[in-house]
Design a protein around this motif. Sequence first.
Motif, PDB file in Angstrom:
ATOM      1  N   SER A 104      39.399  64.145  60.674  1.00 18.14           N
ATOM      2  CA  SER A 104      39.871  64.101  62.058  1.00 18.14           C
ATOM      3  C   SER A 104      38.724  63.840  63.030  1.00 18.14           C
ATOM      4  O   SER A 104      38.915  63.221  64.074  1.00 18.14           O
ATOM      5  CB  SER A 104      40.606  65.395  62.416  1.00 18.14           C
ATOM      6  N   THR A 117      40.342  69.640  68.029  1.00 19.00           N
ATOM      7  CA  THR A 117      39.309  69.425  67.020  1.00 19.00           C
ATOM      8  C   THR A 117      37.923  69.642  67.609  1.00 19.00           C
ATOM      9  O   THR A 117      37.069  70.280  66.996  1.00 19.00           O
ATOM     10  CB  THR A 117      39.418  68.001  66.449  1.00 19.00           C
ATOM     11  N   ASN A 127      37.829  59.889  62.824  1.00 19.74           N
ATOM     12  CA  ASN A 127      38.774  58.900  63.348  1.00 19.74           C
ATOM     13  C   ASN A 127      38.980  59.052  64.852  1.00 19.74           C
ATOM     14  O   ASN A 127      38.347  58.373  65.638  1.00 19.74           O
ATOM     15  CB  ASN A 127      40.105  59.013  62.608  1.00 19.74           C
ATOM     16  N   HIS A 128      39.853  59.933  65.240  1.00 18.67           N
ATOM     17  CA  HIS A 128      40.163  60.127  66.655  1.00 18.67           C
ATOM     18  C   HIS A 128      40.176  61.622  66.950  1.00 18.67           C
ATOM     19  O   HIS A 128      41.204  62.277  66.791  1.00 18.67           O
ATOM     20  CB  HIS A 128      41.528  59.522  67.002  1.00 18.67           C
ATOM     21  N   PRO A 129      39.050  62.157  67.380  1.00 18.42           N
ATOM     22  CA  PRO A 129      39.017  63.610  67.608  1.00 18.42           C
ATOM     23  C   PRO A 129      39.894  64.018  68.793  1.00 18.42           C
ATOM     24  O   PRO A 129      39.860  63.402  69.842  1.00 18.42           O
ATOM     25  CB  PRO A 129      37.548  63.899  67.901  1.00 18.42           C
ATOM     26  N   THR A 130      40.677  65.049  68.579  1.00 21.96           N
ATOM     27  CA  THR A 130      41.508  65.585  69.641  1.00 21.96           C
ATOM     28  C   THR A 130      40.750  66.703  70.347  1.00 21.96           C
ATOM     29  O   THR A 130      39.682  67.131  69.897  1.00 21.96           O
ATOM     30  CB  THR A 130      42.825  66.144  69.072  1.00 21.96           C
TER      31      THR A 130
END
Length: 54
Positions: free
Chosen positions: A6, A15, A9-12
Amino acid sequence: MALLFSLGNHPTVLTVLLLVLVLLALPALPALLAASERVTIEAEKATRSPEDGR
């Protein structure tokens, strides 16, 4: 493994917050362990009788 995936790729926001909490907790662990050891040593010194010779 999922954390690495995570982050790569695209950390939220969740995260990133989790990563920040982990990175802040790592240096705190040795300090907490050292403090608890000091407290234990002081408690043992306080409970010894004078004839122990220590």
